[in-house]
Write a protein that holds these residues in place. Structure first.
Motif, PDB file in Angstrom:
ATOM      1  N   GLY A   1     -10.941 -23.072   1.029  1.00 41.02           N
ATOM      2  CA  GLY A   1     -10.888 -23.972   0.668  1.00 41.02           C
ATOM      3  C   GLY A   1     -10.799 -24.037  -1.549  1.00 41.02           C
ATOM      4  N   ILE A   2     -10.016 -22.337  -1.381  1.00 44.80           N
ATOM      5  CA  ILE A   2     -10.514 -21.831  -2.470  1.00 44.80           C
ATOM      6  C   ILE A   2      -8.712 -22.297  -2.798  1.00 44.80           C
ATOM      7  N   GLU A   3      -9.038 -22.080  -4.186  1.00 42.41           N
ATOM      8  CA  GLU A   3      -6.834 -22.679  -4.731  1.00 42.41           C
ATOM      9  C   GLU A   3      -6.867 -21.216  -5.468  1.00 42.41           C
ATOM     10  N   VAL A   4      -5.319 -20.466  -5.413  1.00 42.15           N
ATOM     11  CA  VAL A   4      -5.150 -19.488  -5.100  1.00 42.15           C
ATOM     12  C   VAL A   4      -3.965 -19.861  -6.257  1.00 42.15           C
ATOM     13  N   LEU A   5      -4.507 -18.860  -7.607  1.00 43.40           N
ATOM     14  CA  LEU A   5      -3.060 -19.502  -8.023  1.00 43.40           C
ATOM     15  C   LEU A   5      -2.566 -17.792  -8.695  1.00 43.40           C
ATOM     16  N   ALA A   6      -1.189 -17.769  -8.547  1.00 42.27           N
ATOM     17  CA  ALA A   6      -0.518 -16.185  -8.082  1.00 42.27           C
ATOM     18  C   ALA A   6       0.822 -16.636  -9.690  1.00 42.27           C
ATOM     19  N   THR A   7       0.612 -14.863 -10.758  1.00 40.31           N
ATOM     20  CA  THR A   7       1.423 -15.366 -11.590  1.00 40.31           C
ATOM     21  C   THR A   7       2.648 -14.457 -11.789  1.00 40.31           C
ATOM     22  N   ALA A   8       3.366 -15.318 -11.409  1.00 39.09           N
ATOM     23  CA  ALA A   8       5.007 -15.431 -11.289  1.00 39.09           C
ATOM     24  C   ALA A   8       6.054 -15.170 -12.542  1.00 39.09           C
TER      25      ALA A   8
ATOM     26  N   LEU B   1      -0.527 -22.520  -5.701  1.00 38.24           N
ATOM     27  CA  LEU B   1       0.003 -21.792  -6.799  1.00 38.24           C
ATOM     28  C   LEU B   1       0.873 -20.818  -7.710  1.00 38.24           C
ATOM     29  N   ARG B   2       1.730 -20.522  -8.114  1.00 36.96           N
ATOM     30  CA  ARG B   2       2.526 -19.778  -9.030  1.00 36.96           C
ATOM     31  C   ARG B   2       2.821 -20.020 -10.425  1.00 36.96           C
ATOM     32  N   VAL B   3       2.129 -18.981 -11.129  1.00 39.42           N
ATOM     33  CA  VAL B   3       1.823 -20.112 -12.592  1.00 39.42           C
ATOM     34  C   VAL B   3       2.952 -18.972 -13.221  1.00 39.42           C
ATOM     35  N   THR B   4       3.940 -18.989 -14.236  1.00 43.09           N
ATOM     36  CA  THR B   4       3.578 -18.153 -15.193  1.00 43.09           C
ATOM     37  C   THR B   4       2.827 -17.980 -16.154  1.00 43.09           C
ATOM     38  N   PRO B   5       2.984 -16.102 -16.772  1.00 46.98           N
ATOM     39  CA  PRO B   5       2.262 -16.087 -17.574  1.00 46.98           C
ATOM     40  C   PRO B   5       2.228 -16.558 -19.211  1.00 46.98           C
ATOM     41  N   SER B   6       1.447 -16.464 -19.539  1.00 48.81           N
ATOM     42  CA  SER B   6       1.708 -17.365 -21.577  1.00 48.81           C
ATOM     43  C   SER B   6       2.536 -15.836 -21.329  1.00 48.81           C
ATOM     44  N   ARG B   7       3.298 -16.454 -22.423  1.00 51.64           N
ATOM     45  CA  ARG B   7       5.055 -15.930 -23.522  1.00 51.64           C
ATOM     46  C   ARG B   7       3.927 -14.511 -24.692  1.00 51.64           C
ATOM     47  N   ILE B   8       2.826 -15.058 -24.443  1.00 54.21           N
ATOM     48  CA  ILE B   8       1.948 -14.082 -25.406  1.00 54.21           C
ATOM     49  C   ILE B   8       1.143 -12.686 -24.995  1.00 54.21           C
TER      50      ILE B   8
ATOM     51  N   ASP C   1       8.529 -15.974 -12.333  1.00 55.92           N
ATOM     52  CA  ASP C   1       9.989 -16.968 -12.583  1.00 55.92           C
ATOM     53  C   ASP C   1       9.541 -18.493 -12.228  1.00 55.92           C
ATOM     54  N   ALA C   2       8.226 -18.922 -11.764  1.00 58.94           N
ATOM     55  CA  ALA C   2       7.110 -19.765 -11.458  1.00 58.94           C
ATOM     56  C   ALA C   2       7.495 -20.635 -12.347  1.00 58.94           C
TER      57      ALA C   2
ATOM     58  N   THR D   1     -11.350 -21.629  -8.202  1.00 53.40           N
ATOM     59  CA  THR D   1     -10.013 -20.934  -7.961  1.00 53.40           C
ATOM     60  C   THR D   1      -9.939 -18.730  -8.310  1.00 53.40           C
ATOM     61  N   ALA D   2      -9.553 -18.783  -7.817  1.00 57.18           N
ATOM     62  CA  ALA D   2      -9.315 -17.236  -7.330  1.00 57.18           C
ATOM     63  C   ALA D   2      -7.341 -16.806  -7.897  1.00 57.18           C
ATOM     64  N   TRP D   3      -7.763 -15.845  -9.364  1.00 58.73           N
ATOM     65  CA  TRP D   3      -6.070 -15.687  -9.760  1.00 58.73           C
ATOM     66  C   TRP D   3      -5.742 -14.601  -9.180  1.00 58.73           C
ATOM     67  N   LEU D   4      -4.299 -14.312  -9.051  1.00 57.17           N
ATOM     68  CA  LEU D   4      -3.901 -13.073  -8.320  1.00 57.17           C
ATOM     69  C   LEU D   4      -3.229 -12.337  -9.643  1.00 57.17           C
ATOM     70  N   PHE D   5      -2.757 -11.649  -9.577  1.00 59.43           N
ATOM     71  CA  PHE D   5      -2.508 -10.819 -11.588  1.00 59.43           C
ATOM     72  C   PHE D   5      -2.007  -8.974 -10.853  1.00 59.43           C
ATOM     73  N   GLY D   6      -0.165  -9.464 -10.415  1.00 60.65           N
ATOM     74  CA  GLY D   6      -0.148  -7.734 -10.202  1.00 60.65           C
ATOM     75  C   GLY D   6       0.479  -7.030 -10.531  1.00 60.65           C
ATOM     76  N   PRO D   7       0.305  -5.827 -10.633  1.00 61.01           N
ATOM     77  CA  PRO D   7       0.771  -5.358 -12.242  1.00 61.01           C
ATOM     78  C   PRO D   7       1.957  -5.492 -13.190  1.00 61.01           C
TER      79      PRO D   7
END
Length: 82
Positions: A13-20, A57-64, A22-23, A36-42
């Motif tokens: 039941g945990i929402e898993v967000l992955a940074t990508a 859900l795949r999310v794009t990291p902030s552009r900052i 191209d998201a 929520t669990a966050w997945l950040f790769g190198p």
């Protein structure tokens, strides 16, 4: 196996967000109202495709850029302490 761990998180039941890069969803607009669990790769390579594929859900990291964000938000560097 990282993909199996992510699947287990989702199944519990945990929402898993992955940074990508191209998201289509910006990380700043992600719904964090659930557990929520966050997945950040190198930074250079990102998450392995098999891991990102099983995220909720795949999310794009902030552009900052991180160095600029650290200048603008110094509390991020000290855990809220200045």
């Amino acid at each position: 196996d990282a993909a199996a761990v992510v699947s287990a998180l989702r199944d519990s039941g945990i929402e898993v967000l992955a940074t990508a890069l191209d998201a289509s969803v910006d990380i700043r607009s992600a719904d964090l109202s659930m557990r929520t669990a966050w997945l950040f790769g190198p930074e250079a390579h990102g998450l392995p495709p098999a891991v990102a594929a099983v995220a909720t859900l795949r999310v794009t990291p902030s552009r900052i850029r991180s160095s600029r964000a650290n200048e603008r938000y110094p509390e991020n560097l000290s855990g809220g302490r200045r």
